[in-house]
Write a protein that holds these residues in place. Structure first.
Motif, PDB file in Angstrom:
ATOM      1  N   VAL A  76      46.354  52.739  50.794  1.00 36.82           N
ATOM      2  CA  VAL A  76      44.895  52.703  50.820  1.00 36.82           C
ATOM      3  C   VAL A  76      44.400  52.365  49.426  1.00 36.82           C
ATOM      4  N   LEU A  77      43.426  51.464  49.347  1.00 35.13           N
ATOM      5  CA  LEU A  77      42.785  51.148  48.079  1.00 35.13           C
ATOM      6  C   LEU A  77      41.293  51.419  48.213  1.00 35.13           C
ATOM      7  N   LEU A  78      40.748  52.224  47.316  1.00 36.97           N
ATOM      8  CA  LEU A  78      39.305  52.402  47.217  1.00 36.97           C
ATOM      9  C   LEU A  78      38.830  51.526  46.074  1.00 36.97           C
ATOM     10  N   LEU A 125      44.042  42.359  43.277  1.00 39.26           N
ATOM     11  CA  LEU A 125      44.212  42.576  44.711  1.00 39.26           C
ATOM     12  C   LEU A 125      45.302  41.706  45.325  1.00 39.26           C
ATOM     13  N   GLY A 126      45.602  40.570  44.734  1.00 37.68           N
ATOM     14  CA  GLY A 126      46.676  39.736  45.254  1.00 37.68           C
ATOM     15  C   GLY A 126      48.047  40.376  45.127  1.00 37.68           C
ATOM     16  N   MET A 127      48.177  41.397  44.281  1.00 34.33           N
ATOM     17  CA  MET A 127      49.445  42.104  44.110  1.00 34.33           C
ATOM     18  C   MET A 127      49.595  43.265  45.100  1.00 34.33           C
ATOM     19  N   ALA A 128      48.514  43.621  45.782  1.00 34.03           N
ATOM     20  CA  ALA A 128      48.554  44.759  46.699  1.00 34.03           C
ATOM     21  C   ALA A 128      49.319  44.403  47.968  1.00 34.03           C
ATOM     22  N   ASP A 129      49.805  45.427  48.650  1.00 34.86           N
ATOM     23  CA  ASP A 129      50.427  45.243  49.959  1.00 34.86           C
ATOM     24  C   ASP A 129      49.373  44.657  50.898  1.00 34.86           C
ATOM     25  N   THR A 145      49.057  44.772  53.925  1.00 36.46           N
ATOM     26  CA  THR A 145      48.709  45.671  55.034  1.00 36.46           C
ATOM     27  C   THR A 145      47.930  46.897  54.568  1.00 36.46           C
ATOM     28  N   ALA A 146      47.734  47.046  53.253  1.00 40.64           N
ATOM     29  CA  ALA A 146      46.987  48.196  52.747  1.00 40.64           C
ATOM     30  C   ALA A 146      45.542  48.140  53.216  1.00 40.64           C
TER      31      ALA A 146
END
Length: 200
Positions: free
Chosen positions: A125-127, A151-155, A157-158
């Motif tokens: 989860v990202l807030l 944000l391009g480095m985030a999973d 599916t997060a």
């Protein structure tokens, strides 16, 4: 609910920012406190997550330090951004309000070890802070580009969850090719809602 707020032309991001910042600055302190408490209470709706990337709201941003505290109390390990030179955000683990120190731009940051930008990929989860979001998940940030680079480095599916006030969920914002859409929105009055990322 999507609010049709009479704000500047969709092509002018800076005009949007000016208008929304002015509205936030006029907000009474009692309203800010009430909304911050509602956002912290709604953190439970984010569901169980081992890792959450969050932030400590500052100045007129909706929320308060109670937001990352609520996530930690729910059993998640919470990462907060550590700012530096323009580029992807680095991270530090939040271990309580007493572990925070002032950072760049007046942000409160963890005083412990600094983790690399790629650490964001741990989060389920990202807030994410914003000035506004539209029904399609297009986010209007402050303009520094830190999250655009991160944000391009985030999973993929997060759960990308933007935190705004209820009247900052608008019909349509200007979108650029590099923008990564948010998948959820968290507001004081509406709680947690899914956004229509497939909308044109």
């Amino acid at each position: 609910m999507v609010v049709a707020v009479p704000v500047p032309d969709e092509r002018d991001k800076q005009a949007w920012r000016t208008e929304i910042r002015a509205r936030r600055a006029r907000l009474p302190e009692l309203v800010r406190a009430t909304e911050a408490a509602a956002l912290a209470a709604a953190a439970a709706d984010l569901g169980p997550a081992e890792w959450v990337c969050a932030y400590v709201p500052m100045r007129a941003e909706p929320g308060s330090p109670a937001l990352p505290e609520a996530l930690r109390a729910a059993g998640s390990r919470v990462l907060l951004p550590v700012t530096g030179a323009p580029g992807p955000l680095r991270w530090g683990e939040f271990t309580g309000a007493g572990s925070l120190r002032p950072g760049r731009y007046g942000l409160l940051e963890p005083a412990g070890p600094v983790l690399p930008p790629e650490t964001v990929a741990r989060a389920e989860v990202l807030l994410i802070p914003a000035l506004a979001v539209d029904r399609r998940g297009v986010r209007l940030g402050q303009g520094a580009g830190y999250y655009d680079r991160t944000l391009g480095m985030a999973d993929p599916t997060a759960r990308r969850t933007v935190v705004v006030r209820d009247d900052e969920v608008v019909e349509r914002l200007p979108e650029e090719p590099h923008d990564i859409r948010m998948t959820w929105v968290l507001t004081p009055g509406g709680g947690l809602r899914r956004l229509d990322v497939t909308a044109p």
